[in-house]
Enzyme design. Structure first.
Site: not given
Length: 374
Positions: A261, A277
């Protein structure tokens, strides 16, 4: 300070369609407070000001939902004006907008063209699959309106791409989907595997995508794409573009293909901010634009260990000849393994099959595209 990517959800999870696989409606339902109403212009302006104060070189503002057009065109006109006022250090500003295309008209198109918005239109191929999965609230079909408005955007000079959710149904109609887009002149395509609801075992819904179906989808799409490339017609398929970048020794631009990430910010309609999101959930809240600056939210992300949780790699992946391309995918697509081993991508078998068939062709395609100056 780094570049900043801020996604805003001005209409929260509100939408004028009832897509059967909507991940964000499911995500909102898993929060203590699901819908956050509509973002005020003051909240949006404050988010922009704080993002620009933190950004170095580039600040991207992306709008998503739900359906962001529900906030109304005046909201976005005010937002652009607010960013121009707040951009006192001359940071480059990019705008992106993801929409289902339903509420657009010529005024929206003129606005997007004037301010150089990159507009992604969500459409699931041809009418049969799209209308079965992306109906209006009363169950009526939406495909014809989306296509009409997509053509209108392109006629107005708006830079557009299409985003398609790969469901079981779409995976079985690859040719119709790809050729429909290509023949329409939609040469920038993105395909995203659908997600089953949070907390559920995968495969329990009529739209659920199995690894077997996804493998067939990737293979058939690649063969269609490669035939066009060999004939001198280049179509940008985001997955293939990223894999070719990796094969050429470049980093992928898509976060789900980096293996870890990254640093992102997602502002909900009430000003609360999350790291992704796919993780706009109570336990991952980073802060609020009304009370926190971006440095404080970065500290909270580190405290929560959000990025660190994406780092562990299963031993099976370390031994896999295709790991450099797959990188175990997005954490939302990883499933728990026995004995507390790191989670593994649910499409692992699909990726193994695809790369064993096409990795060499992908590398050759990458070299061909470079040689053509693309």
């Amino acid at each position: 300070m780094p570049p900043v990517h801020l996604m805003l959800k001005p209409a929260s999870a509100g939408c004028n369609l009832r897509c059967k696989y909507c991940f964000y409606a499911d995500e909102a339902a898993c929060r203590a407070e699901g819908m956050r109403g509509m973002m005020t212009r003051e909240t949006a302006a404050l988010a922009a000001e704080k993002a620009l104060a933190h950004a170095e070189g580039l600040c991207t503002f992306a709008f998503q939902g739900g359906e962001p057009t529900l906030a109304g065109l005046d909201f976005f006109k005010d937002f652009v004006a607010a960013t121009e006022r707040a951009n006192r250090r001359g940071v480059r500003i990019d705008y992106a907008f993801q929409t289902n295309g339903i509420a657009l008209d010529e005024e929206w198109a003129a606005f997007f063209a004037e301010h150089h918005f990159l507009v992604g239109v969500s459409i699931d191929g041809c009418a049969a699959v799209h209308d079965a999965l992306r109906p209006f609230p009363d169950g009526s079909p939406s495909h014809a309106r989306v296509m009409r408005n997509l053509r209108m955007l392109r006629d107005a000079g708006v830079e557009c791409n299409v985003l398609t959710v790969v469901t079981k149904q779409l995976a079985r109609s690859v040719r119709e989907t790809y050729e429909c887009f290509r023949d329409e002149g939609l040469l920038y395509q993105q395909y995203i595997p659908c997600m089953d609801p949070l907390g559920e075992a995968r495969g329990g819904h009529g739209y659920s995508l199995s690894a077997k179906d996804y493998a067939k989808f990737l293979h058939r799409l690649f063969c269609l794409w490669k035939a066009d490339l060999d004939a001198g017609r280049y179509v940008s398929v985001r997955h293939f573009d990223n894999w070719m970048s990796i094969l050429l020794g470049r980093p992928p631009e898509s976060c789900n293909m980096r293996g870890t990430c990254g640093v992102q910010y997602v502002a909900e309609a009430d000003g609360s901010v999350y790291p992704c999101d796919f993780y706009c959930l109570d336990e991952w809240k980073l802060g609020d634009v009304h009370t926190d600056d971006f440095a404080a939210m970065d500290a909270r992300r580190a405290q929560l260990g959000f990025i660190e949780r994406s780092l562990p790699v299963p031993d099976e992946c370390r031994r896999c000849p295709w790991y450099a391309l797959c990188r175990n995918g997005c954490p939302r697509d990883r499933v728990p393994q026995p004995g507390g081993a790191p989670p593994k991508n649910c499409y692992c078998d699909a990726h193994r099959e695809f790369f064993s068939l096409h990795a060499r062709e992908l590398r050759d395609a990458a070299r061909l595209i470079v040689s053509r100056g693309r």
